[in-house]
Design a protein around this motif. Structure first.
Motif, PDB file in Angstrom:
ATOM      1  N   MET A 169       0.837  -1.183   0.000  1.00  0.00           N
ATOM      2  CA  MET A 169       0.000   0.000   0.000  1.00  0.00           C
ATOM      3  C   MET A 169       0.880   1.243   0.000  1.00  0.00           C
ATOM      4  O   MET A 169       1.970   1.241   0.547  1.00  0.00           O
ATOM      5  CB  MET A 169      -0.907   0.020   1.229  1.00  0.00           C
ATOM      6  N   SER A 170       0.339   2.276  -0.550  1.00  0.00           N
ATOM      7  CA  SER A 170       1.105   3.519  -0.607  1.00  0.00           C
ATOM      8  C   SER A 170       1.011   4.253   0.732  1.00  0.00           C
ATOM      9  O   SER A 170       0.231   3.911   1.613  1.00  0.00           O
ATOM     10  CB  SER A 170       0.586   4.399  -1.735  1.00  0.00           C
ATOM     11  N   MET A 171       1.806   5.257   0.856  1.00  0.00           N
ATOM     12  CA  MET A 171       1.900   6.015   2.109  1.00  0.00           C
ATOM     13  C   MET A 171       0.565   6.653   2.484  1.00  0.00           C
ATOM     14  O   MET A 171       0.143   6.577   3.637  1.00  0.00           O
ATOM     15  CB  MET A 171       2.992   7.079   1.962  1.00  0.00           C
ATOM     16  N   TRP A 172      -0.114   7.261   1.529  1.00  0.00           N
ATOM     17  CA  TRP A 172      -1.366   7.957   1.865  1.00  0.00           C
ATOM     18  C   TRP A 172      -2.453   6.954   2.264  1.00  0.00           C
ATOM     19  O   TRP A 172      -3.312   7.268   3.075  1.00  0.00           O
ATOM     20  CB  TRP A 172      -1.822   8.854   0.723  1.00  0.00           C
ATOM     21  N   GLN A 173      -2.397   5.733   1.730  1.00  0.00           N
ATOM     22  CA  GLN A 173      -3.374   4.732   2.124  1.00  0.00           C
ATOM     23  C   GLN A 173      -3.135   4.282   3.567  1.00  0.00           C
ATOM     24  O   GLN A 173      -4.088   4.081   4.324  1.00  0.00           O
ATOM     25  CB  GLN A 173      -3.313   3.529   1.186  1.00  0.00           C
ATOM     26  N   ASN A 174      -1.866   4.149   3.951  1.00  0.00           N
ATOM     27  CA  ASN A 174      -1.545   3.799   5.337  1.00  0.00           C
ATOM     28  C   ASN A 174      -1.988   4.888   6.298  1.00  0.00           C
ATOM     29  O   ASN A 174      -2.519   4.610   7.377  1.00  0.00           O
ATOM     30  CB  ASN A 174      -0.044   3.538   5.483  1.00  0.00           C
ATOM     31  N   VAL A 175      -1.759   6.142   5.918  1.00  0.00           N
ATOM     32  CA  VAL A 175      -2.170   7.265   6.767  1.00  0.00           C
ATOM     33  C   VAL A 175      -3.695   7.293   6.890  1.00  0.00           C
ATOM     34  O   VAL A 175      -4.243   7.483   7.981  1.00  0.00           O
ATOM     35  CB  VAL A 175      -1.626   8.597   6.207  1.00  0.00           C
ATOM     36  N   LEU A 176      -4.390   7.105   5.791  1.00  0.00           N
ATOM     37  CA  LEU A 176      -5.852   7.104   5.819  1.00  0.00           C
ATOM     38  C   LEU A 176      -6.387   5.949   6.656  1.00  0.00           C
ATOM     39  O   LEU A 176      -7.320   6.127   7.443  1.00  0.00           O
ATOM     40  CB  LEU A 176      -6.397   7.019   4.386  1.00  0.00           C
ATOM     41  N   LEU A 177      -5.793   4.771   6.534  1.00  0.00           N
ATOM     42  CA  LEU A 177      -6.207   3.623   7.324  1.00  0.00           C
ATOM     43  C   LEU A 177      -5.986   3.870   8.813  1.00  0.00           C
ATOM     44  O   LEU A 177      -6.841   3.547   9.649  1.00  0.00           O
ATOM     45  CB  LEU A 177      -5.448   2.378   6.870  1.00  0.00           C
ATOM     46  N   GLY A 178      -4.859   4.471   9.160  1.00  0.00           N
ATOM     47  CA  GLY A 178      -4.586   4.811  10.557  1.00  0.00           C
ATOM     48  C   GLY A 178      -5.566   5.836  11.096  1.00  0.00           C
ATOM     49  O   GLY A 178      -6.024   5.731  12.237  1.00  0.00           O
TER      50      GLY A 178
END
Length: 59
Positions: A1-10
């Motif tokens: 997953m890309s960085m923005w997807q990890n941030v959004l998931l968090g």
């Protein structure tokens, strides 16, 4: 997953924790006052264990 997807998931995970927090607190407080019901846990658990042993014995 890309960085923005990890941030959004968090962020979604944190929002869910803060949203459910008051309900979890009340549930913990109610559970401390309720009487314990061990047979309701142990009977199904024993049945599952017996079923698994039965399945293993059939092989």
């Amino acid at each position: 997953m890309s960085m923005w997807q990890n941030v959004l998931l968090g962020a979604i995970a944190l929002l869910m924790i803060f949203w459910a927090g008051p309900g979890i607190k009340q549930s913990i407080a109610r559970s401390k006052q309720a009487k314990s019901d061990w047979p309701a846990l142990l009977l199904p658990l024993a049945l599952v264990i017996l079923f698994v042993v039965f399945l293993v014995a059939m092989v």
